[in-house]
Motif scaffolding. Sequence first.
Motif, PDB file in Angstrom:
ATOM      1  N   GLY A   1       0.861  -1.181   0.000  1.00 32.70           N
ATOM      2  CA  GLY A   1       0.000   0.000   0.000  1.00 32.70           C
ATOM      3  C   GLY A   1       0.896   1.229   0.000  1.00 32.70           C
ATOM      4  N   ALA A   2       0.336   2.359   0.403  1.00 32.97           N
ATOM      5  CA  ALA A   2       1.115   3.604   0.405  1.00 32.97           C
ATOM      6  C   ALA A   2       2.346   3.460   1.292  1.00 32.97           C
ATOM      7  CB  ALA A   2       0.241   4.751   0.892  1.00 32.97           C
ATOM      8  N   MET A   3       2.159   2.882   2.489  1.00 34.56           N
ATOM      9  CA  MET A   3       3.287   2.755   3.417  1.00 34.56           C
ATOM     10  C   MET A   3       4.243   1.654   2.977  1.00 34.56           C
ATOM     11  SD  MET A   3       4.905   3.904   5.927  1.00 34.56           S
ATOM     12  CE  MET A   3       3.902   5.057   6.861  1.00 34.56           C
ATOM     13  N   GLY A   4       3.682   0.495   2.593  1.00 36.25           N
ATOM     14  CA  GLY A   4       4.531  -0.613   2.157  1.00 36.25           C
ATOM     15  C   GLY A   4       5.407  -0.217   0.971  1.00 36.25           C
TER      16      GLY A   4
ATOM     17  N   CYS B   1       3.343  -5.183   6.291  1.00 37.89           N
ATOM     18  CA  CYS B   1       2.723  -3.859   6.432  1.00 37.89           C
ATOM     19  C   CYS B   1       1.414  -3.859   5.650  1.00 37.89           C
ATOM     20  CB  CYS B   1       3.675  -2.763   5.941  1.00 37.89           C
ATOM     21  SG  CYS B   1       3.036  -1.104   6.299  1.00 37.89           S
ATOM     22  N   LEU B   2       0.381  -4.387   6.306  1.00 38.63           N
ATOM     23  CA  LEU B   2      -0.939  -4.495   5.680  1.00 38.63           C
ATOM     24  C   LEU B   2      -1.902  -3.543   6.382  1.00 38.63           C
ATOM     25  CD1 LEU B   2      -0.997  -8.372   5.223  1.00 38.63           C
ATOM     26  CD2 LEU B   2      -0.552  -6.634   3.470  1.00 38.63           C
TER      27      LEU B   2
ATOM     28  N   LEU C   1       4.659  -4.389  10.943  1.00 40.47           N
ATOM     29  CA  LEU C   1       4.550  -2.931  10.993  1.00 40.47           C
ATOM     30  C   LEU C   1       3.121  -2.457  10.746  1.00 40.47           C
ATOM     31  CD1 LEU C   1       7.822  -1.822   9.153  1.00 40.47           C
ATOM     32  CD2 LEU C   1       7.423  -2.224  11.589  1.00 40.47           C
ATOM     33  N   THR C   2       2.184  -3.398  10.699  1.00 45.32           N
ATOM     34  CA  THR C   2       0.772  -3.054  10.560  1.00 45.32           C
ATOM     35  C   THR C   2       0.287  -2.461  11.878  1.00 45.32           C
ATOM     36  OG1 THR C   2       0.575  -4.996   9.153  1.00 45.32           O
ATOM     37  CG2 THR C   2      -1.489  -4.050  10.020  1.00 45.32           C
ATOM     38  N   THR C   3      -0.434  -1.359  11.830  1.00 41.51           N
ATOM     39  CA  THR C   3      -0.919  -0.748  13.068  1.00 41.51           C
ATOM     40  C   THR C   3      -1.865  -1.711  13.788  1.00 41.51           C
ATOM     41  OG1 THR C   3      -0.756   1.434  12.060  1.00 41.51           O
ATOM     42  CG2 THR C   3      -2.102   1.261  14.048  1.00 41.51           C
ATOM     43  N   SER C   4      -1.567  -1.973  15.068  1.00 46.66           N
ATOM     44  CA  SER C   4      -2.359  -2.920  15.869  1.00 46.66           C
ATOM     45  C   SER C   4      -2.655  -2.291  17.222  1.00 46.66           C
ATOM     46  CB  SER C   4      -1.567  -4.204  16.152  1.00 46.66           C
ATOM     47  OG  SER C   4      -0.784  -4.594  15.075  1.00 46.66           O
TER      48      SER C   4
ATOM     49  N   ILE D   1       9.295   8.431   4.901  1.00 44.82           N
ATOM     50  CA  ILE D   1      10.046   7.163   4.938  1.00 44.82           C
ATOM     51  C   ILE D   1      11.264   7.247   4.010  1.00 44.82           C
ATOM     52  CG2 ILE D   1       9.914   4.677   4.413  1.00 44.82           C
ATOM     53  CD1 ILE D   1       8.347   5.509   6.935  1.00 44.82           C
ATOM     54  N   GLY D   2      12.417   6.893   4.557  1.00 49.57           N
ATOM     55  CA  GLY D   2      13.650   6.900   3.758  1.00 49.57           C
ATOM     56  C   GLY D   2      14.161   8.297   3.457  1.00 49.57           C
TER      57      GLY D   2
END
Length: 303
Positions: free
Chosen positions: A17-20, A71-72, A95-98, A129-130
């Motif tokens: 996705g955007a973050m992945g 990262c889902l 890294l998926t928000t939980s 990121i990065g």
Amino acid sequence: MTDNAIEKSPLTLLGLGAMGTALARAWLAAGHPLTVWNRSPGRAEPLAAEGAAVAGTVAEAVAAGRLVVVCLLDDASVDEALAGVDLAGKDLVNLTTSTPGQARARAIRARERGVHFVDGGIMAVPPMIGAPGSGAHVFYSGSRTLFDSHRETLAVPAGTSYVGEDAGFAALHDVALLSAMNGMFAGVSHAFALIRKENIEPTAFAPLLADWLVAMTSSVHAAAAQLADGDYTRGVVSNLAMQVAGNATLLRTAEEQGVSAELLAPYLALMERLLADGRGNESTTGVVDLLALRPTRLRTVGA
Ligand code: NDP
């Protein structure tokens, strides 16, 4: 030896996705051999052109290496993606928000399946990121051994903050910061609503508001010091009695400006409860006590 000559650790990333995608680009740019998988295959195509190996299934992606980063969208999508996949012996970083409970439950299931597990909470938006100097960082918690052995790889997309062996702590830190941020956004919304109908340019007002919020952040440290020693009168400069006396002015101003006080009123009501309890010479730190009194019915038995 140049940086490029140093062999970089391979890893697998599930979720583009955007973050992945931002994470993938950071690892590729740093020269890490990267295998990616995404439910909708089209999202992997641009990354293939940038050097990523694209796996057709989660099992294939996981088999490609030891370190597997996920990262889902949410906890349920991680369950769905990993169902039936053999992760034994892998180092799994989610890294998926939980929630803290979800992270702890995943740590328990991971241990039962012979998987090393670390949970992460990303404190950044994708463009950070990065990007050196962006301030992006990720809270990590869970297996210290896993974190230490992949520390350099994990530090590529964003700074790393390891916050403990309890797998729920990364999510807890993440959500605590996001919750505070939402409180700030609520206050900012109320402030802009107050000036909305007046001849005040929001862009002229914004620097005044931003500077004031920054100046007030020192209160975070003052509250922490009071919570640490239990003395809420320590170093008080604006006591609760004085602040509560001002509540009527805040509420009346909202009324005069035709603004709903629905965001502000609950916090002011908690301050008034403290005053009614005879705590007028303290700071507002006692609000923490009132909030934390609620029973934690949802708590999951931890790892
Ligand atoms: P996106 O909505 O952009 O992407 C969601 C990803 O999850 C896609 O890869 C999607 O696949 C996949 N997905 C959703 N449901 C399933 C499922 N049932 N099975 C398999 N894959 C699934 O989200 P982001 O990439 O922005 O966010 C990912 C995580 O990062 C979230 O937990 C988010 O909270 C966190 N995060 C995001 C930030 C942001 O600003 N974007 C900031 C901080 C954290 P498909 O392409 O097939 O739909």
